[in-house]
Design an enzyme around this catalytic site. Sequence first.
Site, PDB file in Angstrom:
ATOM      1  N   ASP A 229      51.450  40.353  42.651  1.00  0.00           N
ATOM      2  CA  ASP A 229      50.248  41.190  42.606  1.00  0.00           C
ATOM      3  C   ASP A 229      50.535  42.351  41.653  1.00  0.00           C
ATOM      4  OD1 ASP A 229      47.859  42.813  43.517  1.00  0.00           O
ATOM      5  OD2 ASP A 229      47.734  41.177  44.950  1.00  0.00           O
ATOM      6  N   HIS A 252      50.113  41.362  38.337  1.00  0.00           N
ATOM      7  CA  HIS A 252      48.735  41.660  37.940  1.00  0.00           C
ATOM      8  C   HIS A 252      48.624  42.918  37.091  1.00  0.00           C
ATOM      9  CE1 HIS A 252      46.947  39.184  41.540  1.00  0.00           C
ATOM     10  NE2 HIS A 252      47.700  38.481  40.726  1.00  0.00           N
TER      11      HIS A 252
END
Length: 405
Positions: A229, A252
Amino acid sequence: MKLSLLFLFLGFSLVNARHRVRINLGVSSSGSTFSVLDYGARADGLHDDSQAFMKAWNAACSSSGAVKLLVPPQRTYLLGPVKFKGPCKNVQSITVHMQGYLRATTDLGTYVNGDDWVEFGWVDHLTLTGGGTFDGQGSVSWPYNKCPQNKICKVLPTSIKFVETTNTAVKSIKSLNSKFFHIALLGCKNFWGNDIRIQAPSNSPNTDGIHIERCSGVNIYSSVIGTGDDCISIGQGNEQLVISGINCGPGHGISIGSLGRYQNEGDVRGLVIKDCTLSGTANGIRIKTWENSPGSSYATNMTFTNIIMKSVANPIIIDQEYCPYISCASKVPSRVRISDIFFRDIRGTSTTPVAVTLKCSRGVPCQNVNLHNVNLRYAGGAPAKATCFNIKASYSGTQIPEPCQ
């Protein structure tokens, strides 16, 4: 003969006394170092050492002066959820010298009432260092994480959490395979983190590297983060943050947000992200806010400078229509006011044709967004593009892709 035996007995007693004093000093509150081994840690990776860690912490916290909690190297410690709480009233500083290998229990039933794994709370002048490893053993738990599909979900434990600490330093530690976030800072003041190594697979859900919320005076630098993430996620209520020298990927990217999900969120102000490299990430530098914000807040005075993008899908992105689910309940515009944003010296390659996305709220359009010396080329060969909604940005210096019209 009796006299000789008497002297022998006295000599033996004195030796024993010295030995007892030496042993007792190792676990007494008058000493400056408190080893978890002296408090019963088996350090075999099989038996739960949580109680030994708590006893060592309580002894150190009840001591005085500058104290050290020692987790010796070349040993593996199995731990359930532990809470290292202060305040430590007479302690000037406390150093957790974590040299060993900590392994989290995989029994989710032990994490009751929203427990996280290792929590430090309400402590002043705490240092966590030593080169040790926190292994969250998250792969067993990831299938139980429903948050990526369901907005109302049960959150898995964060590996290392700092709650309302002041003057905290974290240096030279490693976090592996967290069940949820690797490191979370909540309500902390004056926090320095460097030489932090964070690692989890690219498909591990919600394994944010470092999450920061309601904090001030945070500096994170010279660290390597690869996870499933955000490498770093900056939530609501933060001010005066500096993020520098971060190598991010996979993951991310580095995100401000998501913001605007809850009522009465705090503003985000005074943020600098500089001298970072992002490699193979889903996003680069991202500001994301929810639609249908229940309250208004500000995201302002942010500078992103000297950032290298290596094969990044969305290098620069403002997304005020953020919704990670298949559908959202409402299309009411975001009420988070974004202003005074500076992108400077951003360069590298994009794996998608649109290298710059500035998608602002139609209810409160972005104000004073500036791009200077942006050079982002599409790896597919065609010219990179930029898209803009509800914004009139300012441009200077090199601009690749061409500015939105």
